[in-house]
Design a protein around this motif. Structure first.
Motif, PDB file in Angstrom:
ATOM      1  N   LEU A   1       0.871  -1.266   0.340  1.00 47.03           N
ATOM      2  CA  LEU A   1      -0.052   0.037  -0.160  1.00 47.03           C
ATOM      3  C   LEU A   1       0.874   1.378   0.024  1.00 47.03           C
ATOM      4  O   LEU A   1       0.612   2.231  -0.805  1.00 47.03           O
ATOM      5  N   PRO A   2       1.754   1.346   0.853  1.00 45.43           N
ATOM      6  CA  PRO A   2       2.575   2.574   1.004  1.00 45.43           C
ATOM      7  C   PRO A   2       3.248   3.008  -0.503  1.00 45.43           C
ATOM      8  O   PRO A   2       3.266   3.977  -0.920  1.00 45.43           O
ATOM      9  N   GLU A   3       3.785   1.919  -0.986  1.00 44.60           N
ATOM     10  CA  GLU A   3       4.365   1.992  -2.358  1.00 44.60           C
ATOM     11  C   GLU A   3       3.467   2.116  -3.455  1.00 44.60           C
ATOM     12  O   GLU A   3       3.690   3.164  -4.581  1.00 44.60           O
ATOM     13  N   GLY A   4       2.342   1.437  -3.321  1.00 42.49           N
ATOM     14  CA  GLY A   4       1.138   1.631  -4.482  1.00 42.49           C
ATOM     15  C   GLY A   4       0.544   2.967  -4.424  1.00 42.49           C
ATOM     16  O   GLY A   4       0.266   3.322  -5.387  1.00 42.49           O
ATOM     17  N   ASN A   5       0.880   3.670  -3.257  1.00 43.09           N
ATOM     18  CA  ASN A   5       0.361   5.150  -3.227  1.00 43.09           C
ATOM     19  C   ASN A   5       1.142   5.774  -4.421  1.00 43.09           C
ATOM     20  O   ASN A   5       0.510   7.159  -4.515  1.00 43.09           O
ATOM     21  N   TRP A   6       2.211   5.427  -4.933  1.00 39.82           N
ATOM     22  CA  TRP A   6       3.108   6.161  -5.593  1.00 39.82           C
ATOM     23  C   TRP A   6       3.117   5.799  -7.166  1.00 39.82           C
ATOM     24  O   TRP A   6       3.715   6.512  -7.925  1.00 39.82           O
ATOM     25  N   ILE A   7       2.356   4.606  -7.451  1.00 39.03           N
ATOM     26  CA  ILE A   7       2.690   3.998  -8.765  1.00 39.03           C
ATOM     27  C   ILE A   7       2.069   5.077  -9.843  1.00 39.03           C
ATOM     28  O   ILE A   7       2.479   5.515 -10.843  1.00 39.03           O
ATOM     29  N   THR A   8       0.886   5.475  -9.554  1.00 32.81           N
ATOM     30  CA  THR A   8       0.010   6.363 -10.405  1.00 32.81           C
ATOM     31  C   THR A   8       0.755   7.797 -10.750  1.00 32.81           C
ATOM     32  O   THR A   8       0.501   8.576 -11.562  1.00 32.81           O
TER      33      THR A   8
ATOM     34  N   GLU B   1       1.095 -22.077   5.309  1.00 32.18           N
ATOM     35  CA  GLU B   1      -0.063 -23.324   5.183  1.00 32.18           C
ATOM     36  C   GLU B   1       0.358 -24.613   5.375  1.00 32.18           C
ATOM     37  O   GLU B   1      -0.282 -25.547   5.811  1.00 32.18           O
ATOM     38  N   THR B   2       1.520 -24.854   5.044  1.00 30.10           N
ATOM     39  CA  THR B   2       2.462 -26.303   5.180  1.00 30.10           C
ATOM     40  C   THR B   2       2.194 -26.598   6.707  1.00 30.10           C
ATOM     41  O   THR B   2       2.270 -27.695   7.220  1.00 30.10           O
ATOM     42  N   LEU B   3       2.018 -25.563   7.497  1.00 31.59           N
ATOM     43  CA  LEU B   3       1.869 -25.746   9.205  1.00 31.59           C
ATOM     44  C   LEU B   3       0.461 -26.067   9.449  1.00 31.59           C
ATOM     45  O   LEU B   3       0.231 -26.034  10.876  1.00 31.59           O
ATOM     46  N   GLY B   4      -0.369 -25.857   8.521  1.00 30.71           N
ATOM     47  CA  GLY B   4      -1.898 -26.376   8.875  1.00 30.71           C
ATOM     48  C   GLY B   4      -2.778 -25.229   9.202  1.00 30.71           C
ATOM     49  O   GLY B   4      -3.582 -25.390   9.905  1.00 30.71           O
ATOM     50  N   VAL B   5      -2.714 -23.883   8.617  1.00 21.85           N
ATOM     51  CA  VAL B   5      -3.290 -22.701   8.722  1.00 21.85           C
ATOM     52  C   VAL B   5      -3.712 -22.376   7.112  1.00 21.85           C
ATOM     53  O   VAL B   5      -2.886 -22.617   6.422  1.00 21.85           O
ATOM     54  N   SER B   6      -4.981 -21.754   7.157  1.00 23.70           N
ATOM     55  CA  SER B   6      -5.201 -21.559   5.639  1.00 23.70           C
ATOM     56  C   SER B   6      -4.955 -19.787   5.409  1.00 23.70           C
ATOM     57  O   SER B   6      -4.892 -19.154   6.373  1.00 23.70           O
ATOM     58  N   ARG B   7      -4.853 -19.754   4.200  1.00 24.77           N
ATOM     59  CA  ARG B   7      -4.584 -18.308   4.026  1.00 24.77           C
ATOM     60  C   ARG B   7      -5.958 -17.450   4.382  1.00 24.77           C
ATOM     61  O   ARG B   7      -5.682 -16.195   4.805  1.00 24.77           O
ATOM     62  N   GLU B   8      -6.954 -18.086   4.229  1.00 22.48           N
ATOM     63  CA  GLU B   8      -8.258 -17.640   4.457  1.00 22.48           C
ATOM     64  C   GLU B   8      -8.177 -16.763   6.285  1.00 22.48           C
ATOM     65  O   GLU B   8      -8.561 -15.871   6.495  1.00 22.48           O
ATOM     66  N   GLU B   9      -7.925 -18.194   6.849  1.00 18.06           N
ATOM     67  CA  GLU B   9      -7.578 -17.780   8.219  1.00 18.06           C
ATOM     68  C   GLU B   9      -6.887 -16.689   8.678  1.00 18.06           C
ATOM     69  O   GLU B   9      -6.945 -15.824   9.480  1.00 18.06           O
ATOM     70  N   MET B  10      -5.551 -16.609   7.952  1.00 16.11           N
ATOM     71  CA  MET B  10      -4.902 -15.887   8.100  1.00 16.11           C
ATOM     72  C   MET B  10      -5.183 -14.233   7.653  1.00 16.11           C
ATOM     73  O   MET B  10      -4.979 -13.474   8.358  1.00 16.11           O
ATOM     74  N   THR B  11      -5.861 -14.335   6.645  1.00 20.51           N
ATOM     75  CA  THR B  11      -6.364 -13.055   5.952  1.00 20.51           C
ATOM     76  C   THR B  11      -7.249 -12.561   7.054  1.00 20.51           C
ATOM     77  O   THR B  11      -7.386 -11.182   7.418  1.00 20.51           O
ATOM     78  N   GLU B  12      -8.338 -13.329   7.652  1.00 22.11           N
ATOM     79  CA  GLU B  12      -9.109 -12.888   8.450  1.00 22.11           C
ATOM     80  C   GLU B  12      -8.639 -12.302   9.777  1.00 22.11           C
ATOM     81  O   GLU B  12      -9.050 -11.182  10.342  1.00 22.11           O
ATOM     82  N   GLU B  13      -7.591 -12.877  10.100  1.00 17.87           N
ATOM     83  CA  GLU B  13      -6.731 -12.366  11.579  1.00 17.87           C
ATOM     84  C   GLU B  13      -6.283 -11.035  11.401  1.00 17.87           C
ATOM     85  O   GLU B  13      -6.155  -9.979  12.222  1.00 17.87           O
ATOM     86  N   LEU B  14      -5.801 -10.833   9.926  1.00 16.72           N
ATOM     87  CA  LEU B  14      -5.134  -9.407   9.747  1.00 16.72           C
ATOM     88  C   LEU B  14      -6.224  -8.396   9.491  1.00 16.72           C
ATOM     89  O   LEU B  14      -6.294  -7.368  10.219  1.00 16.72           O
ATOM     90  N   LEU B  15      -7.471  -8.846   9.090  1.00 10.07           N
ATOM     91  CA  LEU B  15      -8.476  -7.757   8.717  1.00 10.07           C
ATOM     92  C   LEU B  15      -9.040  -7.576  10.135  1.00 10.07           C
ATOM     93  O   LEU B  15      -9.625  -6.336  10.396  1.00 10.07           O
ATOM     94  N   SER B  16      -9.117  -8.426  10.989  1.00  9.92           N
ATOM     95  CA  SER B  16      -9.775  -8.276  12.377  1.00  9.92           C
ATOM     96  C   SER B  16      -8.708  -7.537  13.408  1.00  9.92           C
ATOM     97  O   SER B  16      -9.075  -7.130  14.386  1.00  9.92           O
TER      98      SER B  16
ATOM     99  N   ARG C   1      -4.538   1.756   6.685  1.00 13.32           N
ATOM    100  CA  ARG C   1      -4.022   0.487   5.931  1.00 13.32           C
ATOM    101  C   ARG C   1      -4.919  -0.663   5.918  1.00 13.32           C
ATOM    102  O   ARG C   1      -5.338  -1.276   5.113  1.00 13.32           O
ATOM    103  N   ILE C   2      -5.569  -0.976   7.114  1.00  8.49           N
ATOM    104  CA  ILE C   2      -6.491  -2.206   7.308  1.00  8.49           C
ATOM    105  C   ILE C   2      -7.612  -1.717   6.406  1.00  8.49           C
ATOM    106  O   ILE C   2      -8.280  -2.815   5.983  1.00  8.49           O
ATOM    107  N   LYS C   3      -8.001  -0.619   6.820  1.00  8.17           N
ATOM    108  CA  LYS C   3      -9.471  -0.024   5.935  1.00  8.17           C
ATOM    109  C   LYS C   3      -9.136  -0.279   4.560  1.00  8.17           C
ATOM    110  O   LYS C   3     -10.126  -0.862   3.688  1.00  8.17           O
ATOM    111  N   ALA C   4      -8.179  -0.039   3.971  1.00  6.11           N
ATOM    112  CA  ALA C   4      -7.735  -0.364   2.426  1.00  6.11           C
ATOM    113  C   ALA C   4      -7.617  -1.805   2.374  1.00  6.11           C
ATOM    114  O   ALA C   4      -8.432  -2.355   1.246  1.00  6.11           O
ATOM    115  N   ARG C   5      -7.297  -2.464   3.230  1.00  5.36           N
ATOM    116  CA  ARG C   5      -7.017  -3.909   2.843  1.00  5.36           C
ATOM    117  C   ARG C   5      -8.624  -4.498   2.947  1.00  5.36           C
ATOM    118  O   ARG C   5      -8.913  -5.465   2.289  1.00  5.36           O
ATOM    119  N   LYS C   6      -9.282  -4.131   4.009  1.00  2.00           N
ATOM    120  CA  LYS C   6     -10.731  -4.503   4.162  1.00  2.00           C
ATOM    121  C   LYS C   6     -11.643  -4.375   2.969  1.00  2.00           C
ATOM    122  O   LYS C   6     -12.276  -5.017   2.592  1.00  2.00           O
TER     123      LYS C   6
END
Lengths: 248, 327
Positions: free
Chosen positions: B63-70, B100-115, B294-299
């Motif tokens: 996000l911080p670098e994406g802020n300057w692409i345009t 994920e090889t340790l038994g956690v899914s990308r979705e679970e991790m994403t939800e933890e980030l967003l929450s 940042r979290i608002k943008a990801r959410k």
């Protein structure tokens, strides 16, 4: 009118669409698309750079790729209207990409025989990229068209909104006609059948109807744009213009 | 930044002393631990946490670098920045897969980030305010990340170590690219040079904070060092970074914003001024200037994209049903 101006039109198409799709970076519906969309943007911006450089050399006034990209106003930009349309949502974005690539693929294939060596070089690289864009964006048109009720409705909205910008793809400006007569660029109108075939194959799988546009919006090649382009350019050019003559 | 992945990590295990001794013997023999191998629950949890936070850092870091692409001021810089931000997304994808090889899914991790449950590197909660920040982030932030990540290429957990080898190659390219941006500005117009100095002033201290608290205040380092998840302490890595970076700033003619910075002949390294640990903990706890945004943008990206992901699943399901019907 001169051949370099036809190359400028083509470069503007690629830069403006590349810029638009890059606006998604970091905000895509899934991580895979956060990677795929910048990829497509990079293809388009890469093509634009070579075309600007070449157009500047043919013009012979010493204008660089950055002079051409950053120091022209919207009235001087010559891109077609389709590419400047705002992203709106993922359905609009993928359909816009698909329409453009379905045109550019046969265009670059025909340009493999260009009388201009640089254009031949660009064509050799770009036709492969456009084949990939057709596949990637086309698959999304199918997934969304034949996905959920909501995605199908959004896809139909996108078709409705973007169809009026299709005809302009096949128009040739005076400069383009000059380049076509010189064997530098392909005749745009000749590509209609191929475009229709590509689109109808994907639309059949996407359960989408190809509307007969009641009218067509034109004007980009004369610098008569939608209002959205001015904002895109203002953002794109702000740093460059704030420091005249600086090197980056 | 990734040592911050250990803040709050819970490395306690319930396993028998024999089991733990056996595991430690493998670690001490520099064997790589692979996903299907037996491992203490604390080792697994620590790694899930650290790799997940590393992945989140890459994703939020877009996000911080994406802020300057345009707004990139030349087409060459625009293409390079776009490719760089894309690399970061690729690192995120790669790291989520390792976790994920340790038994956690990308979705679970994403939800933890967003929450807000999962953390990411606090450096990304600072704003990018000028084009020079694109150079400084590459030079300092990626530079600090490399200091942290090179030792992770020898991390005891195989998938993480292997992911790091590739990530480090790309990061070192980013670091050189960032330095080249700053160099161009430092040799440019007076306004460009001022832009570069202002950027260094804003990013220097947050970059030092990326290595985490002083060793004396770092609760989880010992266990992670014993398990060879971590190979150097926070202070060791910070010192390496400072010693490598100060001459680079001197070469550019830029001033590091630390009046107490001076060469210490005895230790063969630089002494530096006091880090503002109140600011560090404030930002780590989610009160950084850009944390909410940042979290608002990801959410927003996640929520706005829900219909796309649902459509992709629905379409795949229809395809499968049609294929079965045709057979």
């Amino acid at each position: 009118m001169a051949v370099w101006e036809a190359l400028l039109e083509l470069a503007d198409d690629h830069l403006v669409l590349g810029h638009r799709i890059s606006e998604w970076c970091g905000h895509a519906p899934m991580l895979e698309e956060d990677l795929a969309m910048p990829n497509m943007g990079l293809d388009l911006i890469g093509t634009a750079r070579t075309l600007y450089d070449h157009a500047g050399k043919l013009e012979g006034k010493g204008r660089s790729e950055d002079d051409l990209a950053y120091l022209r106003d919207e009235r001087e930009y010559r891109n077609c209207l389709l590419v400047e349309r705002p992203n709106e949502d993922f359905a609009h974005t993928m359909l816009r990409q698909f329409y453009f690539a379905a045109f550019m693929r046969p265009y670059w294939l025909a340009a493999l025989n260009s009388a201009d060596a640089t254009v031949r070089g660009v064509a050799g690289k770009a036709e492969k990229e456009m084949a990939y864009h057709i596949r990637h964006a086309g698959e999304w048109v199918i997934r969304l068209g034949d996905g959920t009720e909501e995605s199908a409705a959004r896809m139909r909205d996108a078709v409705e909104a973007l169809h009026i910008y299709v005809d302009e793809l096949f128009d040739s400006s005076d400069a383009a006609r000059m380049a076509e007569a010189a064997g530098v660029l392909p005749v745009r109108a000749d590509l209609r059948d191929t475009w229709e075939r590509t689109v109808s194959e994907v639309f059949a799988e996407a359960l989408l109807e190809q509307p007969k546009a009641a009218y067509a919006q034109r004007g980009g090649r004369e610098g008569i744009h939608n209002e959205a382009l001015g904002h895109l350019l203002a953002e794109m050019q702000v740093v460059h213009r704030a420091h005249p003559g600086a090197r980056w | 930044m990734y040592s911050q992945g250990l803040i709050g990590a819970d490395g306690r295990t319930e396993e028998t002393p024999e089991f733990l001794a056996r595991f430690q013997k493998r670690i001490d023999a520099e064997e790589k631990i692979e996903p299907k191998d037996e491992m203490p629950e604390g080792y697994r949890r620590t790694l899930i946490r650290q790799i997940g936070q590393h992945a989140h850092s890459e994703i939020v870091g877009m996000l911080p670098e994406g802020n300057w692409i345009t707004r990139a001021p030349s087409l060459r810089r625009k293409a390079a920045l776009l490719a760089k931000v894309q690399d970061e997304g690729g690192h995120g994808l790669y790291l989520y897969s390792a976790a994920e090889t340790l038994g956690v899914s990308r979705e679970e991790m994403t939800e933890e980030l967003l929450s807000g449950k999962a953390k990411y590197s606090s450096i990304f909660n600072y704003p990018t305010l000028s084009w020079a920040d694109m150079g400084t982030i590459g030079w300092l932030v990626d530079g600090a990340a490399i200091m942290n990540q090179i030792p992770l290429c020898r991390c005891s957990f195989g998938p993480y170590a292997r992911a790091m080898i590739r990530v480090c190659k790309e990061e070192s390219f980013h670091q050189r690219q960032g330095y080249e941006i700053v160099m161009t500005l430092a040799q440019g117009t007076p306004e460009q040079k001022a832009m570069a100095q202002d950027s260094l002033n804003r990013w220097w201290w947050p970059s030092l904070m990326m290595f985490g608290p002083h060793d004396a205040d770092s609760q989880h380092s010992d266990q992670s060092m014993a398990w060879k998840i971590k190979r150097f302490t926070n202070d060791e890595l910070r010192q390496k970074f400072i010693d490598a970076t100060v001459p680079q700033a001197e070469y550019l003619g830029l001033t590091i914003p630390d009046p107490d910075l001076k060469w210490n002949e005895d230790k063969g390294g630089y002494d530096h001024g006091t880090i503002d640990w109140d600011e560090f903990w404030r930002v780590v706890k989610g009160h950084g200037p850009m944390a909410k945004d940042r979290i608002k943008a990801r959410k927003k990206a996640w929520d706005d994209g829900a219909w796309v992901r649902e459509a992709a699943l629905a379409h795949a399901e229809k395809r499968r049903a049609r294929k079965i019907a045709a057979e």
